[in-house]
Motif scaffolding. Structure first.
Motif, PDB file in Angstrom:
ATOM      1  N   TYR A 112       1.737   0.928 -17.699  1.00 30.68           N
ATOM      2  CA  TYR A 112       3.039   1.371 -17.219  1.00 30.68           C
ATOM      3  C   TYR A 112       3.183   1.059 -15.735  1.00 30.68           C
ATOM      4  N   ARG A 113       4.442   0.897 -15.298  1.00 31.01           N
ATOM      5  CA  ARG A 113       4.721   0.574 -13.903  1.00 31.01           C
ATOM      6  C   ARG A 113       5.525   1.693 -13.267  1.00 31.01           C
ATOM      7  N   LEU A 114       5.008   2.171 -12.126  1.00 34.24           N
ATOM      8  CA  LEU A 114       5.680   3.221 -11.375  1.00 34.24           C
ATOM      9  C   LEU A 114       6.429   2.584 -10.207  1.00 34.24           C
ATOM     10  N   THR A 115       7.640   3.053  -9.955  1.00 31.80           N
ATOM     11  CA  THR A 115       8.449   2.475  -8.879  1.00 31.80           C
ATOM     12  C   THR A 115       8.969   3.508  -7.890  1.00 31.80           C
ATOM     13  N   ALA A 116       8.751   4.785  -8.169  1.00 31.33           N
ATOM     14  CA  ALA A 116       9.220   5.850  -7.274  1.00 31.33           C
ATOM     15  C   ALA A 116       8.169   6.967  -7.240  1.00 31.33           C
ATOM     16  N   ALA A 117       8.223   7.768  -6.207  1.00 32.19           N
ATOM     17  CA  ALA A 117       7.265   8.865  -6.047  1.00 32.19           C
ATOM     18  C   ALA A 117       7.342   9.839  -7.221  1.00 32.19           C
ATOM     19  N   VAL A 149       4.779  -0.597  -3.981  1.00 31.89           N
ATOM     20  CA  VAL A 149       5.924   0.102  -3.398  1.00 31.89           C
ATOM     21  C   VAL A 149       5.434   0.654  -2.072  1.00 31.89           C
ATOM     22  N   ASP A 150       5.983   0.147  -0.970  1.00 33.30           N
ATOM     23  CA  ASP A 150       5.524   0.532   0.366  1.00 33.30           C
ATOM     24  C   ASP A 150       5.519   2.042   0.561  1.00 33.30           C
ATOM     25  N   GLY A 151       4.375   2.541   1.034  1.00 33.94           N
ATOM     26  CA  GLY A 151       4.230   3.951   1.350  1.00 33.94           C
ATOM     27  C   GLY A 151       3.984   4.856   0.163  1.00 33.94           C
ATOM     28  N   ILE A 152       4.113   4.322  -1.055  1.00 33.45           N
ATOM     29  CA  ILE A 152       3.899   5.142  -2.251  1.00 33.45           C
ATOM     30  C   ILE A 152       2.778   4.556  -3.102  1.00 33.45           C
ATOM     31  N   TYR A 153       2.913   3.276  -3.442  1.00 35.82           N
ATOM     32  CA  TYR A 153       1.933   2.585  -4.277  1.00 35.82           C
ATOM     33  C   TYR A 153       1.510   1.295  -3.572  1.00 35.82           C
ATOM     34  N   ASP A 154       0.923   1.449  -2.391  1.00 35.22           N
ATOM     35  CA  ASP A 154       0.535   0.295  -1.574  1.00 35.22           C
ATOM     36  C   ASP A 154      -0.535  -0.577  -2.228  1.00 35.22           C
ATOM     37  N   GLU A 155      -1.385   0.010  -3.063  1.00 37.96           N
ATOM     38  CA  GLU A 155      -2.492  -0.729  -3.680  1.00 37.96           C
ATOM     39  C   GLU A 155      -2.128  -1.332  -5.031  1.00 37.96           C
ATOM     40  N   TYR A 208      -9.863   4.419 -25.466  1.00 43.29           N
ATOM     41  CA  TYR A 208     -11.193   3.920 -25.807  1.00 43.29           C
ATOM     42  C   TYR A 208     -12.158   4.014 -24.625  1.00 43.29           C
ATOM     43  N   ARG A 209     -11.686   3.736 -23.413  1.00 42.39           N
ATOM     44  CA  ARG A 209     -12.520   3.721 -22.200  1.00 42.39           C
ATOM     45  C   ARG A 209     -11.782   4.452 -21.078  1.00 42.39           C
ATOM     46  N   PRO A 210     -11.688   5.767 -21.146  1.00 41.66           N
ATOM     47  CA  PRO A 210     -10.912   6.510 -20.152  1.00 41.66           C
ATOM     48  C   PRO A 210     -11.485   6.476 -18.740  1.00 41.66           C
ATOM     49  N   GLU A 211     -12.734   6.051 -18.563  1.00 39.43           N
ATOM     50  CA  GLU A 211     -13.284   6.009 -17.206  1.00 39.43           C
ATOM     51  C   GLU A 211     -12.614   4.939 -16.341  1.00 39.43           C
ATOM     52  N   PHE A 212     -11.773   4.080 -16.951  1.00 41.91           N
ATOM     53  CA  PHE A 212     -11.028   3.086 -16.185  1.00 41.91           C
ATOM     54  C   PHE A 212      -9.538   3.398 -16.140  1.00 41.91           C
ATOM     55  N   ASP A 213      -9.150   4.576 -16.630  1.00 40.58           N
ATOM     56  CA  ASP A 213      -7.752   4.997 -16.556  1.00 40.58           C
ATOM     57  C   ASP A 213      -7.362   5.190 -15.091  1.00 40.58           C
ATOM     58  N   LEU A 214      -6.083   5.022 -14.828  1.00 44.72           N
ATOM     59  CA  LEU A 214      -5.627   5.213 -13.454  1.00 44.72           C
ATOM     60  C   LEU A 214      -4.137   5.499 -13.414  1.00 44.72           C
ATOM     61  N   VAL A 215      -3.782   6.591 -12.768  1.00 40.27           N
ATOM     62  CA  VAL A 215      -2.402   6.847 -12.379  1.00 40.27           C
ATOM     63  C   VAL A 215      -2.302   6.378 -10.936  1.00 40.27           C
ATOM     64  N   PRO A 216      -1.515   5.348 -10.658  1.00 39.24           N
ATOM     65  CA  PRO A 216      -1.461   4.823  -9.296  1.00 39.24           C
ATOM     66  C   PRO A 216      -0.995   5.868  -8.285  1.00 39.24           C
ATOM     67  N   ASN A 217      -1.523   5.736  -7.083  1.00 36.82           N
ATOM     68  CA  ASN A 217      -1.028   6.503  -5.940  1.00 36.82           C
ATOM     69  C   ASN A 217      -1.214   5.614  -4.714  1.00 36.82           C
ATOM     70  N   ASN A 218      -1.096   6.157  -3.534  1.00 34.95           N
ATOM     71  CA  ASN A 218      -1.195   5.322  -2.340  1.00 34.95           C
ATOM     72  C   ASN A 218      -2.629   4.881  -2.049  1.00 34.95           C
ATOM     73  N   ASP A 219      -3.632   5.454  -2.744  1.00 35.94           N
ATOM     74  CA  ASP A 219      -5.028   5.102  -2.529  1.00 35.94           C
ATOM     75  C   ASP A 219      -5.563   4.077  -3.518  1.00 35.94           C
ATOM     76  N   ALA A 220      -4.905   3.900  -4.663  1.00 35.41           N
ATOM     77  CA  ALA A 220      -5.445   3.012  -5.693  1.00 35.41           C
ATOM     78  C   ALA A 220      -4.359   2.642  -6.694  1.00 35.41           C
ATOM     79  N   GLY A 221      -4.521   1.455  -7.272  1.00 34.77           N
ATOM     80  CA  GLY A 221      -3.593   1.006  -8.304  1.00 34.77           C
ATOM     81  C   GLY A 221      -4.065  -0.292  -8.929  1.00 34.77           C
ATOM     82  N   TYR A 222      -3.442  -0.655 -10.027  1.00 32.18           N
ATOM     83  CA  TYR A 222      -3.694  -1.941 -10.676  1.00 32.18           C
ATOM     84  C   TYR A 222      -2.513  -2.864 -10.415  1.00 32.18           C
ATOM     85  N   LYS A 223      -2.788  -4.167 -10.440  1.00 35.87           N
ATOM     86  CA  LYS A 223      -1.764  -5.214 -10.395  1.00 35.87           C
ATOM     87  C   LYS A 223      -2.049  -6.177 -11.546  1.00 35.87           C
TER      88      LYS A 223
END
Length: 169
Positions: free
Chosen positions: A10-15, A104-110, A119-134
């Motif tokens: 999923y892609r987040l675009t707002a806080a 998203v500058d200031g929200i999802y910088d990474e 199946y492999r929840p240790e790689f799950d991630l809800v993006p924030n300003n400290d981490a994210g996937y591209k």
């Protein structure tokens, strides 16, 4: 919006957005409904690494390569789209995500792509300003002998604090 599927991108675009509040997502397997129920995961490979520079001091007479720490994670998924009853809408969604800005500058910088993988929840991630996937690569494998099934490879790149991997809140 309901949380469905066994593997979800999923892609987040707002806080303050989460998987359950966005419609910009692709659900695989289980009771997947967004954007349609035509997607399945064949395999996935998380590949973590540490970075060593090729030549840290090119003009010095030294051969050592210092460890500079965690260099990130590539998360590769092999998926299949069933097109027996029409075009799988997820193909266009991944194409668009790859072409569009994934921060998203200031929200999802990474990175603004989140993952839930039951199946492999240790790689799950809800993006924030400290981490994210591209999404860094999306390759379609159109088999002309089995035209109703389209295989694809999706490569995500993790950026940010490695302690955020597996954190879903």
């Amino acid at each position: 919006m309901a949380v469905n599927g066994v593997v979800v991108f999923y892609r987040l675009t707002a806080a303050n957005q989460t998987e359950s509040t966005v419609t910009d997502k692709v659900e695989f397997e289980g009771n997947a409904i967004t954007p349609d129920n035509r997607s399945g995961v064949v395999s996935f490979v998380p590949a973590l690494g540490r970075h060593k520079p090729e030549n840290p001091l090119p003009h010095a007479n030294r051969a050592d390569k210092p460890d500079t720490g965690f260099s990130g994670d590539l998360y590769t998924f092999e998926v299949v789209f069933d097109e027996e009853s029409g075009t799988a809408q997820a193909i266009a969604k991944f194409r668009d995500w790859l072409a569009e800005d994934q921060t998203v500058d200031g929200i999802y910088d990474e990175g603004s792509i989140g993952v839930r993988n039951n199946y492999r929840p240790e790689f799950d991630l809800v993006p924030n300003n400290d981490a994210g996937y591209k999404v860094v690569n999306f390759t379609i494998h159109q088999n002309l002998t089995l035209q109703n099934f389209v295989y694809a490879t999706i490569v995500l790149e993790f950026s940010g604090d490695p302690k955020r991997l597996g954190v879903t809140t």
